[in-house]
Enzyme design. Structure first.
Site, PDB file in Angstrom:
ATOM      1  N   CYS A   2      91.686 -49.391 -72.657  1.00  6.68           N
ATOM      2  CA  CYS A   2      90.583 -49.278 -71.712  1.00  6.68           C
ATOM      3  C   CYS A   2      89.377 -48.645 -72.403  1.00  6.68           C
ATOM      4  CB  CYS A   2      90.911 -48.435 -70.490  1.00  6.68           C
ATOM      5  SG  CYS A   2      92.308 -49.002 -69.549  1.00  6.68           S
ATOM      6  N   ARG A  27      89.595 -51.671 -78.543  1.00  9.49           N
ATOM      7  CA  ARG A  27      90.622 -50.792 -77.975  1.00  9.49           C
ATOM      8  C   ARG A  27      91.731 -51.579 -77.284  1.00  9.49           C
ATOM      9  NH1 ARG A  27      89.138 -45.444 -77.466  1.00  9.49           N
ATOM     10  NH2 ARG A  27      90.440 -45.181 -75.639  1.00  9.49           N
ATOM     11  N   TRP A  74      92.960 -52.296 -69.719  1.00 10.50           N
ATOM     12  CA  TRP A  74      94.289 -52.674 -70.228  1.00 10.50           C
ATOM     13  C   TRP A  74      95.244 -52.305 -69.108  1.00 10.50           C
ATOM     14  CZ3 TRP A  74      99.110 -50.693 -71.492  1.00 10.50           C
ATOM     15  CH2 TRP A  74      99.866 -51.415 -72.418  1.00 10.50           C
ATOM     16  N   ASN A  98      89.994 -44.606 -67.363  1.00  4.56           N
ATOM     17  CA  ASN A  98      91.000 -44.758 -68.419  1.00  4.56           C
ATOM     18  C   ASN A  98      92.120 -43.793 -68.130  1.00  4.56           C
ATOM     19  OD1 ASN A  98      89.119 -46.320 -69.646  1.00  4.56           O
ATOM     20  ND2 ASN A  98      88.798 -44.995 -71.416  1.00  4.56           N
ATOM     21  N   GLY A  99      93.346 -44.177 -68.400  1.00  2.00           N
ATOM     22  CA  GLY A  99      94.473 -43.253 -68.216  1.00  2.00           C
ATOM     23  C   GLY A  99      95.250 -43.582 -66.958  1.00  2.00           C
ATOM     24  N   GLU A 479     106.203 -51.558 -92.743  1.00  3.78           N
ATOM     25  CA  GLU A 479     104.785 -51.762 -92.413  1.00  3.78           C
ATOM     26  C   GLU A 479     104.399 -53.236 -92.582  1.00  3.78           C
ATOM     27  OE1 GLU A 479     102.502 -50.478 -90.944  1.00  3.78           O
ATOM     28  OE2 GLU A 479     100.593 -51.134 -91.763  1.00  3.78           O
ATOM     29  N   LYS A 483     102.955 -55.406 -89.555  1.00  2.00           N
ATOM     30  CA  LYS A 483     101.646 -56.052 -89.661  1.00  2.00           C
ATOM     31  C   LYS A 483     101.768 -57.533 -89.337  1.00  2.00           C
ATOM     32  CE  LYS A 483      99.506 -53.602 -89.763  1.00  2.00           C
ATOM     33  NZ  LYS A 483      99.202 -52.190 -89.665  1.00  2.00           N
ATOM     34  N   GLU A 486     102.597 -58.127 -85.506  1.00  3.42           N
ATOM     35  CA  GLU A 486     101.584 -57.782 -84.504  1.00  3.42           C
ATOM     36  C   GLU A 486     100.387 -58.725 -84.506  1.00  3.42           C
ATOM     37  OE1 GLU A 486      99.581 -53.954 -84.584  1.00  3.42           O
ATOM     38  OE2 GLU A 486      99.573 -53.916 -86.751  1.00  3.42           O
ATOM     39  N   HIS A 502     124.704 -55.040 -94.701  1.00  3.42           N
ATOM     40  CA  HIS A 502     125.423 -54.501 -93.543  1.00  3.42           C
ATOM     41  C   HIS A 502     125.052 -55.226 -92.253  1.00  3.42           C
ATOM     42  CE1 HIS A 502     127.082 -51.288 -95.978  1.00  3.42           C
ATOM     43  NE2 HIS A 502     125.885 -51.137 -96.500  1.00  3.42           N
ATOM     44  N   LYS A 602      94.152 -50.578 -79.351  1.00  2.67           N
ATOM     45  CA  LYS A 602      93.909 -49.784 -80.556  1.00  2.67           C
ATOM     46  C   LYS A 602      94.323 -48.330 -80.347  1.00  2.67           C
ATOM     47  CE  LYS A 602      92.322 -49.177 -84.728  1.00  2.67           C
ATOM     48  NZ  LYS A 602      93.237 -49.609 -85.792  1.00  2.67           N
TER      49      LYS A 602
HETATM   50  O1  M6R Z   1      95.872 -44.127 -83.474  1.00  2.35           O
HETATM   51  P1  M6R Z   1      97.261 -43.959 -83.999  1.00  2.35           P
HETATM   52  O2  M6R Z   1      97.314 -43.924 -85.487  1.00  2.35           O
HETATM   53  O3  M6R Z   1      97.959 -42.758 -83.423  1.00  2.35           O
HETATM   54  O4  M6R Z   1      98.044 -45.227 -83.523  1.00  2.35           O
HETATM   55  C1  M6R Z   1      99.416 -45.375 -83.743  1.00  2.35           C
HETATM   56  C2  M6R Z   1      99.862 -46.800 -83.516  1.00  2.35           C
HETATM   57  O5  M6R Z   1      99.559 -47.196 -82.205  1.00  2.35           O
HETATM   58  C3  M6R Z   1      99.212 -47.781 -84.497  1.00  2.35           C
HETATM   59  O6  M6R Z   1      99.440 -47.418 -85.820  1.00  2.35           O
HETATM   60  C4  M6R Z   1      99.751 -49.199 -84.244  1.00  2.35           C
HETATM   61  O7  M6R Z   1     101.090 -49.277 -84.601  1.00  2.35           O
HETATM   62  C5  M6R Z   1      98.911 -50.219 -85.023  1.00  2.35           C
HETATM   63  N1  M6R Z   1      98.576 -51.325 -84.176  1.00  2.35           N
HETATM   64  C6  M6R Z   1      99.601 -50.772 -86.214  1.00  2.35           C
HETATM   65  O8  M6R Z   1      98.812 -51.675 -86.909  1.00  2.35           O
END
Ligand code: M6R
Length: 607
Positions: A2, A27, A74, A98-99, A479, A483, A486, A502, A602
């Site tokens: 949001c 965001r 969102w 927001n929230g 990671e 990546k 997502e 395993h 974000k």
């Molecule tokens: O703002 P933050 O670093 O706390 O966010 C943590 C995760 O939400 C963030 O790293 C998320 O996993 C990303 N989309 C990964 O690319």
């Protein structure tokens, strides 16, 4: 998650609100809307989906007015739809939020009992209805807001527009971020300095429980009924800094910014003359630290996992890396003299914040590694080690991650020096490796075309992809998989290479690409065995290694990316850049929305 914007000015605000909402797109959102006062009446335009839909609505039915609020939503309570899009309004009050209002059901029951009719499925509507009820009871807007703040539970940021009141705009925050912008003959309120960047750099960051009344010539900020002052600062952001430059996506721009931002970050932590690590003064002595608990979410959690290897090996400190959303509810005992390191790009992630608060309740000293120095996580820490990544707009974390790694390695080195487990010569060797990192990362960026080809020819055609790594390459594998999934929506898993036999080995056939992250390090030969096991089962191997690794295994791989030979300690930073490019080009080939992947936000400000 949001985004909020509010403007009180002299020019028509609808186009400005839309412009600011574009800055907040990063965001994550699934509907959007704006409200302005037209002849004193609240008028709204809202649309489900992307901002382009709102833009069309505004083209069909333009909105006048010089005061207004806007929102990207969102969905939490109520599905993404025009009906649930913000601003949520009664005839007297329009609210963007927001929230989450945690006690919304109690408040709603009370308001319904008063005879009020709700038009949306949102928790936000209780705020609009509550304020309306107070205003109808002849309270002033200020009295109504102060009273509402006493009734609302949860974490929230609000901007409020009142019918018939062209002279004031109100806002409030608890938990979620909110900043006031000071313009020339106009005032602004927004989720962050990025939203305000096109209009002004002069901002005040509101604190928890602040509420604010904006007028054309300034604002008054309150806590309860008491007026308070908040410093006005230069955000250092300009509209251009938040653009894409010549790149097709923010993510690509941010991948390419890594040599520069790693360099900037190093500059503030390494003395160039002595090559010694230079941390800001910390409120604890590394020698007295009994245990380090690291906590974060998503990619930032993987930075903690890499750092665990570094702190354990270099500083001989016991480290636990904990996913914040689990850690906070598990309530583990934490030893006296412990330090909790929270890692976050946004500094707003609600689970990370809650995990820190739990650690604080266990008398841990809080150290945070954050990219947004004004954020809640930074403010609640006993000490902060900033990453100097600059604004990261793409939802996929890239430069934030590599600068987190940079800071965490520097911190592990400082801890090792203080504890006598790292010699001056080792420190010099590792800081040299770090100082060379921007150039080495540049070198990896030079492999962009190779990465693109492998991504298009192999990864983008797959339904599932495995990433394997050992030691500190294991979190890089995690990671890489995160990546890819997502942004391209291809199913991907990261595994510790030794764990493959395993279970995951059952998945391997010619249709499942396996990306192996294998710098020449102390565990390379072990990874090589796992590589051979995949090969023997017909797996399609993509090898990320250096020249020596390529000489040993390259001929068995479907594709090899040869990366610079570096000290294995710094390899996670370098190898990450390659997995980022693989994911980016796979997503590009799939035609997904790289910068704003579906369902993702974000800043994750809800649990
Ligand atoms: O703002 P933050 O670093 O706390 O966010 C943590 C995760 O939400 C963030 O790293 C998320 O996993 C990303 N989309 C990964 O690319």
């Amino acid at each position: 998650m949001c985004g909020i914007i509010g403007i009180i000015g002299k020019a028509p605000v609808a186009p400005l609100l839309l412009e600011a909402l574009k800055r907040l797109e990063y965001r994550g959102y699934d509907s959007a809307g704006i409200a302005t006062l037209v002849n004193g009446r609240i008028e709204r335009r809202r649309a489900e989906g992307k901002l382009v839909n709102l833009d069309h609505r505004l083209a069909e039915e333009p909105l006048g007015g010089t005061i207004g609020i806007g929102h990207t939503r969102w969905a939490t309570h109520g599905k993404p739809s025009e009906r649930n899009a913000h601003p949520i309004a009664t005839s007297r009050v329009a609210v963007v939020h927001n929230g989450i209002i945690e006690n919304f059901q109690v408040l709603k029951d009370e308001l319904v009992a008063e005879g009020r009719r709700f038009d949306s499925d949102t928790d936000t509507e209780v705020v609009a209805q509550l304020l309306t009820s107070y205003l109808e009871a002849k309270m002033s807007p200020e009295e109504a807001m102060a009273k509402a703040m006493g009734r609302l539970r949860g974490a929230f940021a609000l901007a409020v527009l009142l019918s018939g009141r062209e002279d004031i705009l109100m806002g409030a925050r608890r938990g979620s971020s909110l900043a006031v912008g000071y313009g020339d003959g106009a005032m602004y309120i927004g989720t962050d300095a990025l939203a305000l960047a096109p209009f002004t750099k002069r901002v005040s960051y509101l604190r928890d429980n602040d509420w604010v009344v904006l007028r054309l010539d300034g604002c008054k900020i309150y806590q309860g009924h008491t007026e308070v002052t908040r410093e006005i600062r230069d955000s250092g952001l300009s509209g251009e800094m938040t653009g894409k430059g010549n790149h097709q996506h923010y993510m690509l721009k941010e991948i390419h910014e890594q040599p520069a931002v790693i360099g900037d970050t190093l500059q503030s932590y390494i003395d160039p003359a002595t090559r010694a690590v230079r941390l800001p003064e910390l409120p604890f002595d590394w020698n007295a630290v009994s245990r380090v608990t690291m906590t974060a979410c998503g990619t930032a959690f993987y930075a903690c996992l890499v750092a665990k290897y570094w702190f354990e090996a270099l500083a001989r400190l016991p480290v636990e890396a904990e996913v914040a959303s689990e850690f906070r509810y598990r309530e583990p005992p934490l030893p006296a003299g412990g330090v909790c390191i929270a890692v976050s790009q946004s500094g707003e992630t609600v689970d990370t914040l809650a995990a820190m608060r739990y650690a604080k309740s266990q008398n841990q000293t809080l150290l945070s590694v954050v990219n947004v120095p004004e954020s809640a996580i930074a403010r609640e820490s006993d000490a902060v080690l900033p990453t100097l990544a600059g604004p990261e707009i793409g939802v996929a974390s890239t430069k934030a991650f590599t600068t987190q790694l940079t800071v965490l390695l520097v911190a592990a080195l400082a801890a090792g020096r203080a504890r006598g487990t790292v010699t001056a010569a080792q420190e010099e060797g590792l800081t040299r490796a770090l100082i060379e990192m921007p150039e080495q990362v540049n070198d990896v960026l030079g492999r962009e075309e190779e990465c693109r080809r492998i991504a298009v020819d192999i990864l983008a055609k797959a339904r599932d992809v495995l990433y394997l790594g050992r030691g500190s390459s294991f979190p890089v594998a995690l990671e890489g998989a995160l990546k890819l999934k997502e942004i391209s929506y291809i199913h991907a898993e990261g595994y510790a290479a030794g764990e493959m036999k395993h279970g995951p080995i059952a998945l391997i056939d010619e249709h499942v690409p396996v990306v192996v992250v294998a710098p020449s390090d102390s565990v390379f030969e072990k990874t090589a065995s796992n590589f051979e096991q995949v090969k023997a089962r017909g797996g399609k191997l993509v090898l990320l290694t250096d020249a020596a690794g390529a000489a040993r295994l390259g001929s068995h791989a479907a594709a090899t990316i040869v990366l610079p030979t570096v000290d294995p300690v710094v390899a996670p930073i370098l190898y990450t850049v390659a997995v980022q490019m693989l994911a980016y080009y796979a997503a590009l080939a799939k035609g997904t929305d790289v910068d704003q992947p579906r369902n993702l936000a974000k800043s994750v400000t809800v649990e």
